[in-house]
Scaffold this motif. Sequence first.
Motif, PDB file in Angstrom:
ATOM      1  N   TYR A 257      -4.608  -3.173  -6.871  1.00 58.53           N
ATOM      2  CA  TYR A 257      -4.869  -4.342  -6.018  1.00 58.53           C
ATOM      3  C   TYR A 257      -6.328  -4.793  -6.030  1.00 58.53           C
ATOM      4  O   TYR A 257      -6.726  -5.629  -5.210  1.00 58.53           O
TER       5      TYR A 257
ATOM      6  N   SER B 126       0.340  -6.843 -13.175  1.00 61.62           N
ATOM      7  CA  SER B 126       1.526  -7.136 -12.365  1.00 61.62           C
ATOM      8  C   SER B 126       1.197  -7.945 -11.124  1.00 61.62           C
ATOM      9  O   SER B 126       1.923  -8.867 -10.773  1.00 61.62           O
TER      10      SER B 126
ATOM     11  N   ARG C 285       5.224  -6.129 -17.638  1.00 57.33           N
ATOM     12  CA  ARG C 285       4.911  -4.706 -17.764  1.00 57.33           C
ATOM     13  C   ARG C 285       3.658  -4.489 -18.615  1.00 57.33           C
ATOM     14  O   ARG C 285       3.748  -4.087 -19.791  1.00 57.33           O
ATOM     15  N   LEU C 286       2.520  -4.768 -18.043  1.00 56.05           N
ATOM     16  CA  LEU C 286       1.258  -4.616 -18.759  1.00 56.05           C
ATOM     17  C   LEU C 286       0.198  -4.090 -17.795  1.00 56.05           C
ATOM     18  O   LEU C 286       0.038  -4.610 -16.688  1.00 56.05           O
TER      19      LEU C 286
HETATM   20  C1  PLP Z   1       2.036  -2.074  -8.496  1.00 51.85           C
HETATM   21  C2  PLP Z   1       1.335  -0.763  -8.473  1.00 51.85           C
HETATM   22  C3  PLP Z   1       1.002  -0.056  -9.637  1.00 51.85           C
HETATM   23  C4  PLP Z   1       1.329  -0.477 -11.034  1.00 51.85           C
HETATM   24  O1  PLP Z   1       2.450  -1.228 -11.177  1.00 51.85           O
HETATM   25  P1  PLP Z   1       2.884  -1.762 -12.615  1.00 51.85           P
HETATM   26  O2  PLP Z   1       3.793  -2.880 -12.291  1.00 51.85           O
HETATM   27  O3  PLP Z   1       3.554  -0.624 -13.322  1.00 51.85           O
HETATM   28  O4  PLP Z   1       1.663  -2.181 -13.335  1.00 51.85           O
HETATM   29  C5  PLP Z   1       0.289   1.105  -9.514  1.00 51.85           C
HETATM   30  N1  PLP Z   1      -0.061   1.584  -8.313  1.00 51.85           N
HETATM   31  C6  PLP Z   1       0.242   0.953  -7.184  1.00 51.85           C
HETATM   32  C7  PLP Z   1      -0.208   1.525  -5.891  1.00 51.85           C
HETATM   33  C8  PLP Z   1       0.960  -0.229  -7.212  1.00 51.85           C
HETATM   34  O5  PLP Z   1       1.275  -0.849  -6.080  1.00 51.85           O
END
Ligand code: PLP
Length: 362
Positions: A186, A215, A224-225
């Motif tokens: 984030y 994402s 998916r990257l």
């Molecule tokens: C969304 C998220 C990720 C990674 O998500 P991807 O969609 O696989 O890139 C990693 N850690 C947290 C805490 C997330 O919320």
Amino acid sequence: MSYERENIHRMAGYQWGEQPQDRTTIKLNTNENPYPPSAQVQQALRSFDTAVLRTYPQPTADPLRERLAELHGVARDNLVVTHGGDEGLRLAMTTFVDPGTAFGMADPSYSLYPVLAEVQDARIVTVPLDGDWQPPADFAARLNAAGARLACVVNPHAPSGTLLPAARIAAWAAEFEGVLLVDEAYADFVSPDAHYDLAPLIGAHPNLLVLRTFSKGYSLAGLRLGYLMGDAALIDPLLRKTRDSYNIDAISQALGEAAIDDRAYAADTWARVRAARASLVAGLRGLGLSSPESQTNFVLAQVPTGANMDAAALYHALKQRGILVRYFDAPRLRDRLRITVGTPEQNQALLDALAALLGTGA
Ligand SMILES: *Cc1c(COP(=O)(O)O)cnc(C)c1O
């Protein structure tokens, strides 16, 4: 009888957030960016020549790595592109944690970490967060005492949204004897005023890994990257040994490059999300729902004890009205809803529904 390994048989697996495939649900449950990806990403997809798919893609996604290295001011060797941030987490687990040894995490945090540790048959060491959702001062010491080979910290934190300063991370990296992975899923939404950037720490800490994803910030959860940054010696085994041999397909590479080339568009969505977040927090507070200060694209809203519905009931009632938020039936989270910041219109619909359900107006 079962053919699975014993640890796989025992584990429950990851619990996905709900992903309704209709377009009418107001989807505030899995922290996607409410705005579409850049028009340049759309253009890259339209003009993609499928003849290219006959051959294997560039094995290490080098054109994309080069763009990302330049963006963060690191070298290409400091970076590996992954199939979502989640692959980066799995690679760290399989590369740095022997089965039977310890993996460390703060609790609560991302519910995928323990799942990946279970697959690896690692011993999970959880360190409870304090009342401000921060790891305790002796975090690294406790991880060392438990013999953790790898520890994951989300910053800004999920599910609270709070941000730790880079100096705290640097101190833990220096003290911790294993690999410290800072999950920055984030980080794109952090206010520029916070001057938060871990990339400059990479040269100084050979055990520091930083995770990023397309994402959330780039509105590309469906693609998916993601990527990991770290010391070249830490990245090298991930890049050359444990990753799937061609983990990033040619279409994803092209679209990822387009997204980075039009980063200004993404940055504009981050600013809009920050503005919408401030209004959402104010609106929730007006309804009696408080939340820790969020530097992410979601807020963790606490339902007051005196309310006529508790968090679980609100979650169900909102769902019936076509609004999805996230409810975690877990310690410290049972009285809260994790709400993704949507567009101003979506946030208003949520606030109106909450006001009606809580009987506090509208
Ligand atoms: C969304 C998220 C990720 C990674 O998500 P991807 O969609 O696989 O890139 C990693 N850690 C947290 C805490 C997330 O919320």
